[in-house]
Write a protein that holds these residues in place. Structure first.
Motif, mmCIF file in Angstrom:
data_model
loop_
_atom_site.group_PDB
_atom_site.id
_atom_site.type_symbol
_atom_site.label_atom_id
_atom_site.label_comp_id
_atom_site.label_asym_id
_atom_site.label_seq_id
_atom_site.Cartn_x
_atom_site.Cartn_y
_atom_site.Cartn_z
ATOM 1 N N ALA A 53 44.664 -39.080 -50.506
ATOM 2 C CA ALA A 53 43.781 -40.334 -50.802
ATOM 3 C C ALA A 53 43.879 -40.451 -52.162
ATOM 4 N N VAL A 54 43.678 -39.432 -53.042
ATOM 5 C CA VAL A 54 43.839 -39.495 -54.504
ATOM 6 C C VAL A 54 45.180 -40.222 -54.980
ATOM 7 N N ARG A 55 46.324 -40.037 -54.412
ATOM 8 C CA ARG A 55 47.371 -40.769 -54.731
ATOM 9 C C ARG A 55 47.517 -42.183 -54.386
ATOM 10 N N ASN A 56 46.669 -42.452 -53.042
ATOM 11 C CA ASN A 56 46.465 -43.842 -52.831
ATOM 12 C C ASN A 56 45.719 -44.570 -53.921
ATOM 13 N N MET A 57 44.748 -43.998 -54.297
ATOM 14 C CA MET A 57 43.860 -44.515 -55.069
ATOM 15 C C MET A 57 44.477 -44.617 -56.396
ATOM 16 N N SER A 58 45.556 -43.877 -56.911
ATOM 17 C CA SER A 58 46.178 -43.908 -58.184
ATOM 18 C C SER A 58 47.044 -45.215 -58.096
ATOM 19 N N VAL A 59 47.446 -45.758 -57.329
ATOM 20 C CA VAL A 59 48.418 -46.943 -57.126
ATOM 21 C C VAL A 59 47.512 -48.024 -57.224
ATOM 22 N N ILE A 60 46.451 -47.995 -56.710
ATOM 23 C CA ILE A 60 45.353 -49.188 -56.745
ATOM 24 C C ILE A 60 44.679 -49.256 -58.209
ATOM 25 N N ASP A 61 44.390 -48.215 -58.783
ATOM 26 C CA ASP A 61 44.232 -48.104 -60.143
ATOM 27 C C ASP A 61 45.090 -48.842 -61.086
ATOM 28 N N ALA A 62 46.338 -48.460 -60.700
ATOM 29 C CA ALA A 62 47.537 -49.243 -61.539
ATOM 30 C C ALA A 62 47.780 -50.520 -61.433
ATOM 31 N N LEU A 63 47.220 -50.985 -60.235
ATOM 32 C CA LEU A 63 47.112 -52.489 -59.969
ATOM 33 C C LEU A 63 45.993 -53.228 -60.563
ATOM 34 N N TRP A 64 44.770 -52.691 -60.594
ATOM 35 C CA TRP A 64 43.871 -53.188 -61.485
ATOM 36 C C TRP A 64 44.127 -53.257 -62.802
ATOM 37 N N GLU A 65 44.750 -52.105 -63.398
ATOM 38 C CA GLU A 65 45.256 -52.219 -64.849
ATOM 39 C C GLU A 65 46.224 -53.410 -64.935
ATOM 40 N N SER A 66 47.219 -53.638 -64.127
ATOM 41 C CA SER A 66 48.159 -54.701 -64.147
ATOM 42 C C SER A 66 47.166 -56.106 -64.250
ATOM 43 N N GLU A 67 46.543 -56.232 -63.655
ATOM 44 C CA GLU A 67 45.600 -57.389 -63.562
ATOM 45 C C GLU A 67 45.061 -57.725 -64.984
ATOM 46 N N GLN A 68 44.367 -56.683 -65.533
ATOM 47 C CA GLN A 68 43.931 -56.764 -66.858
ATOM 48 C C GLN A 68 45.263 -56.967 -68.073
ATOM 49 N N THR A 69 46.090 -56.355 -67.902
ATOM 50 C CA THR A 69 47.348 -56.600 -68.933
ATOM 51 C C THR A 69 48.465 -57.744 -68.560
ATOM 52 N N ARG A 70 48.285 -57.933 -67.297
ATOM 53 C CA ARG A 70 49.160 -59.160 -66.913
ATOM 54 C C ARG A 70 50.559 -58.582 -67.229
ATOM 55 N N GLY A 71 50.777 -57.390 -66.843
ATOM 56 C CA GLY A 71 52.476 -57.008 -66.971
ATOM 57 C C GLY A 71 52.361 -55.799 -65.980
ATOM 58 N N TRP A 72 53.547 -54.932 -66.049
ATOM 59 C CA TRP A 72 53.850 -53.881 -65.178
ATOM 60 C C TRP A 72 52.929 -52.537 -65.601
ATOM 61 N N SER A 73 52.451 -51.922 -64.757
ATOM 62 C CA SER A 73 51.605 -50.739 -64.873
ATOM 63 C C SER A 73 52.294 -49.647 -64.532
ATOM 64 N N ALA A 74 52.354 -48.415 -65.010
ATOM 65 C CA ALA A 74 52.975 -47.230 -64.374
ATOM 66 C C ALA A 74 51.697 -46.485 -63.587
ATOM 67 N N VAL A 75 52.130 -46.188 -62.635
ATOM 68 C CA VAL A 75 51.256 -45.131 -61.510
ATOM 69 C C VAL A 75 51.351 -43.852 -62.367
ATOM 70 N N LYS A 76 50.197 -43.275 -62.571
ATOM 71 C CA LYS A 76 49.787 -42.187 -62.946
ATOM 72 C C LYS A 76 50.019 -41.045 -62.257
ATOM 73 N N ALA A 77 50.525 -40.012 -62.269
ATOM 74 C CA ALA A 77 50.768 -38.830 -61.418
ATOM 75 C C ALA A 77 49.574 -38.186 -61.076
ATOM 76 N N THR A 78 49.434 -37.558 -60.106
ATOM 77 C CA THR A 78 48.276 -36.910 -59.703
ATOM 78 C C THR A 78 48.551 -35.411 -59.314
#
Length: 340
Positions: free
Chosen positions: A315-340
């Motif tokens: 579940a933490v890993r799935n949320m890490s991907v969603i975190d990266a998607l939200w970050e991409s919305e803000q930066t308007r670019g690619w976002s790395a998925v942080k390892a957990t």
């Protein structure tokens, strides 16, 4: 656990998904029993218990958690209450099956780790599709070479809900398309590819009044250039479909997420020789209740003490991907998925 050796479940709230889908599914099982249901409104809990034939009704969540007969708690509360009440359930000595998304961020989900380890109680995020035979077969085809080298997955999941009072349209409590249904697309990529995405990019259209994402489209890139592309929406016509595409074949799942429990499921397997699947082979699966299969899987695991392949870390890993998607919305670019 009751005298018959069945795990006893308690339901934390009278949410619609609990009353309409999950509780009726659990009541089909001879391996577990729904022993209690709770609500902040005692009358509502009592009415739900009467209509569903549940033995005990509680007018507070705390009272249900204090019930010594309850082994496992099902948590279908609004998204922002998933972690707080899952934590309370763990501290009360209960295993927890929590509705998706488990949390509003990976960091919030990870706060459950210490309590889970200390109490020895399991937490699972409720992605019921992972137990349905059509998905197990789709993964087998994708990973077993039947489609050649699988390089792409396309996911679409949409519905139309514009009610401002609906929790899905309240940003401050975790509403919006990505958390409600886009999380399925994230889980699908990880389930089929058998790994974690390396980077993601997302484009989000937000409702001007609700502030929630009413349309989110994204690309998730896995190792070897494999990718999942998805669109999820809360203000489009109701629709859903998944395609798994390889170098020599593809699988189409016409009803991937809300497959009715009283209808057989189908996979369309196509080698591309006829446009639009005219030469498709059809795999048919008998009608099953995926909520029942999920509950029995989790219940058995909790009673035997086996390691959960879909436990808290997943579940933490799935949320890490969603975190990266939200970050991409803000930066308007690619976002790395942080390892957990």
């Amino acid at each position: 656990m009751n005298t018959s050796g069945q795990a006893v479940w308690g339901v934390l709230s009278t949410a619609n998904i609990a009353l309409a889908q999950v509780v009726p599914a659990l009541q089909k099982s001879d391996r577990l029993v729904v022993g209690a249901i709770s609500s902040r409104d005692g009358d509502r809990a009592a009415e739900a218990a009467r209509s569903l034939g549940i033995a005990r009704a509680y007018g507070s969540y705390e009272a249900l958690l204090a019930d010594p007969q309850i082994d496992i708690v099902y948590n279908p509360l609004p998204n922002h209450l998933h972690v707080p009440w899952t934590l309370k359930a763990l501290e009360a000595g209960k295993h927890v099956l929590c509705e998706k998304p488990l949390a509003l961020s990976a960091a919030e989900a990870a706060t459950l780790s210490e309590a889970s380890q200390r109490t020895g109680k399991n937490v699972r995020e409720a992605f019921m599709i992972r137990h349905h035979p059509q998905w197990l077969r789709a993964r087998e085809l994708a990973q077993g070479g039947a489609l050649g080298e699988v390089r792409a997955i396309h996911v679409s999941f949409c519905y139309d809900n514009r009610d401002p009072k609906n929790v899905r349209n309240q940003r401050e409590i975790g509403g919006g398309a990505l958390l409600d249904i886009g999380c399925y697309a994230v889980a699908v990529g990880r389930f089929i590819f058998g790994g974690e995405p390396e980077r993601v990019v997302a484009d989000v259209d937000r409702d001007p009044d609700f502030g929630t994402d009413r349309l989110t489209s994204a690309i998730m890139v896995f190792s070897g250039g494999r990718r999942l592309v998805f669109t999820c929406a809360t203000q489009l016509v109701r629709s859903q479909e998944v395609q798994i595409i390889g170098t020599t074949g593809r699988v189409l799942i016409p009803v991937p997420f809300n497959q009715p429990p009283d209808r057989e499921a189908r996979l369309l397997i196509d080698d591309g020789t006829v446009l639009k699947g005219g030469a498709a082979t059809i795999d048919t699966f008998r009608a099953v209740d995926q909520y029942l299969m999920q509950a029995e899987s989790f219940s058995d695991l909790c009673m035997t003490g086996d390691v959960d392949p879909y436990g808290l870390q997943d579940a933490v890993r799935n949320m890490s991907v969603i975190d990266a998607l939200w970050e991409s919305e803000q930066t308007r670019g690619w976002s790395a998925v942080k390892a957990t």
